[in-house]
Design an enzyme around this catalytic site. Structure first.
Site, mmCIF file in Angstrom:
data_model
loop_
_atom_site.group_PDB
_atom_site.id
_atom_site.type_symbol
_atom_site.label_atom_id
_atom_site.label_comp_id
_atom_site.label_asym_id
_atom_site.label_seq_id
_atom_site.Cartn_x
_atom_site.Cartn_y
_atom_site.Cartn_z
ATOM 1 C CD GLU A 305 6.710 2.525 -1.341
ATOM 2 O OE1 GLU A 305 6.977 3.032 -0.247
ATOM 3 O OE2 GLU A 305 7.224 1.455 -1.739
ATOM 4 C CB CYS A 376 36.961 0.632 -22.127
ATOM 5 S SG CYS A 376 37.597 2.085 -22.925
HETATM 6 C C1 LIG Z 1 12.049 0.181 -6.319
HETATM 7 C C2 LIG Z 1 10.964 0.339 -5.340
HETATM 8 C C3 LIG Z 1 9.736 0.881 -5.735
HETATM 9 C C4 LIG Z 1 9.411 1.262 -7.145
HETATM 10 O O1 LIG Z 1 9.429 0.191 -8.018
HETATM 11 P P1 LIG Z 1 8.996 0.400 -9.545
HETATM 12 O O2 LIG Z 1 9.160 -0.956 -10.119
HETATM 13 O O3 LIG Z 1 9.897 1.390 -10.142
HETATM 14 O O4 LIG Z 1 7.570 0.838 -9.535
HETATM 15 C C5 LIG Z 1 8.775 1.068 -4.753
HETATM 16 N N1 LIG Z 1 9.013 0.741 -3.464
HETATM 17 C C6 LIG Z 1 10.190 0.219 -3.056
HETATM 18 C C7 LIG Z 1 10.391 -0.088 -1.633
HETATM 19 C C8 LIG Z 1 11.196 0.007 -3.970
HETATM 20 O O5 LIG Z 1 12.350 -0.516 -3.567
#
Ligand SMILES: *Cc1c(COP(=O)(O)O)cnc(C)c1O
Length: 455
Positions: A305, A376
């Site tokens: 992901e 600010c």
């Molecule tokens: C934030 C997150 C990602 C992506 O993370 P990156 O560092 O942007 O690649 C993937 N999976 C989950 C569950 C996340 O919380």
């Protein structure tokens, strides 16, 4: 230090996350910077500033690199999902899905943005550590994969899905207990994380879910942090996850998805040195494959992901430089027409960026400046010690690496409207986000009748 000297020299065009600038960044013979074939100064004039610019080719190249590497290094099936919290919009949903990626979402808003942007529901994963009933119902009705983060998720779904109805597709999130050398605020893999079930609870959760009628546990998920520059944590993670997979299957769950999360870092400043996308995928793929082979397990569908490493490097923010305040001979503030409302990362995480003037970015005579936002807060400083050549008033400053966690974390602090967003490619630019107007900010304000002066 955030001085930006050259973007051509250390370009690694096959892995956008290893560059400071988008892979299409070019200087013409008059030292004017363009991205996606579009002159940045002209874009600033045409659309106004602050302006979020996204380079389509950098974005697509990152997606393709994940797909290509997964195919090359993983013998089983695989799917990269774009973590849309990095930057959620119709255009991003469209681009990543046309590149064959799925999407991970964490709210109703992100889910409907993915669906309206044309993402196949079969390729959507719904996360969140406090999902509402409404969100769970929307996810279930669209048959997207739902991540079980905690007992509350289990209880709500059990309540929501009636006997005889289609089963929900479930992925169980757990904290694998792996530490990453990254900023405290963005660590999620340790045991005290607010996300997911504890590693030690896994067996009892597997047993609890064994005979449920309302869902089918098809996968496991873990995410160990963000902006990670090492591959070892993900190598270890793969091992821990395969062990959990074996346990789950032995208890009778048809687990066939292993989702290792995201976290690959990008180069914000020249001293950052993240692994390439293909190297990261290779380590994860090999680790999962070897761990499965050792245990004689059928290879699961491998998901990852990435968020930042898909969209971060594709983004540049353009600002107009205004006021100048000289503090001492070593410190001068230049103020720009945006700041922490369009990029809250420096004030929140002390994140560093690289930037340059979009005209004559590499010319010699340099002075050091702090780039201040217009909000600010004394802490509203986007960059420190930025080396710039001597310049006229009202120059355009380009800040690199703003594609991820800028627009998605933006606010209206000080009632500053959000910037416009555009996408550039092959010399063409298109508006993808209309600039907010001060009127838009009043849209939801209500003055009840009794406060309106009579007579
Ligand atoms: C934030 C997150 C990602 C992506 O993370 P990156 O560092 O942007 O690649 C993937 N999976 C989950 C569950 C996340 O919380």
């Amino acid at each position: 230090m955030s001085s930006f000297t050259s973007f051509e020299k250390d370009q690694d065009k096959s892995s956008p996350n290893r560059n400071i600038a988008p892979i299409t960044a070019e200087l013409d013979s008059n030292q004017r910077l363009s991205v996606g074939g579009c002159n940045l100064k002209k874009l600033a004039k045409e659309y106004g500033t602050p302006l979020y610019v996204l380079d389509e080719l950098t974005l697509r190249t990152s997606c393709r690199e994940y797909n290509k590497s997964l195919k090359k290094f993983y013998p089983g099936e695989s799917l990269a999902l774009y973590a849309s919290k990095a930057n959620s919009s119709l255009i991003l949903s469209n681009i990543v899905s046309t590149e064959g990626l799925g999407i991970d979402v964490v709210s109703e808003g992100e889910l409907i943005t993915a669906l309206r942007g044309g993402v196949n529901p079969n390729k959507i994963v719904f996360h969140g550590n406090n999902k509402s009933r409404k969100e769970l119902l929307l996810a279930y009705r669209n048959d997207v994969m739902i991540v079980l983060d905690n007992q509350h998720d289990i209880d709500q779904l059990q309540d929501l899905i009636l006997p005889g109805e289609r089963r929900a597709k479930l992925i169980l999130r757990f904290t694998p207990g792996i530490e990453c050398h990254t900023h405290e605020y963005i660590k999620t893999g340790q045991f005290d994380s607010k996300f997911g079930f504890n590693h030690e609870e896994l067996e009892s959760i597997f047993i609890q879910l064994k005979n449920i009628q309302w869902g089918k546990l098809i996968g496991l998920h873990a995410h160990i942090g963000s902006q990670i520059f090492e591959v070892e944590p993900h190598r270890d993670l793969a091992d821990v996850m395969v062990e959990a997979l074996q346990l789950g299957r032995s208890i009778g769950h048809p687990i066939d998805v292993l989702n290792v999360g995201g976290g690959l870092g990008i180069r914000y400043i020249s001293s950052d040195d993240p692994p390439s996308i293909s190297n990261w995928v290779k380590v994860v793929a090999k680790s999962v494959t070897e761990a499965c082979n050792r245990r004689d397990l059928k290879l699961p569908l491998l998901m990852c992901e990435p968020g930042r490493s898909i969209v971060g490097t594709a983004g540049i923010t353009l600002y107009t430089i205004g006021a100048k305040k000289i503090i001492s001979k070593d410190k001068t503030y230049l103020s720009v027409d945006g700041g922490m409302s369009d990029n809250p990362r420096p004030i929140t995480y002390q994140s560093e960026y690289s930037a340059c003037l979009v005209e004559n970015p590499i010319s010699e005579k340099k002075e050091s400046f702090s780039i201040a936002g217009k909000h600010c807060e004394s802490g509203d400083v986007l960059l420190n010690n930025l080396q710039l050549p001597t310049f006229k008033n009202e120059e355009i400053l380009g800040v690199f690496g703003t594609g991820a966690y800028n627009f998605s974390m933006s606010s209206n602090y000080n009632r500053i409207p959000k910037p416009a967003g555009i996408i550039v490619s092959n010399g063409e630019s298109h508006l993808i986000q209309r600039r907010e107007l001060p009127e838009d900010l009043l849209r939801n304000d209500i003055l009840p009748d009794r406060f309106i002066a009579k007579g």
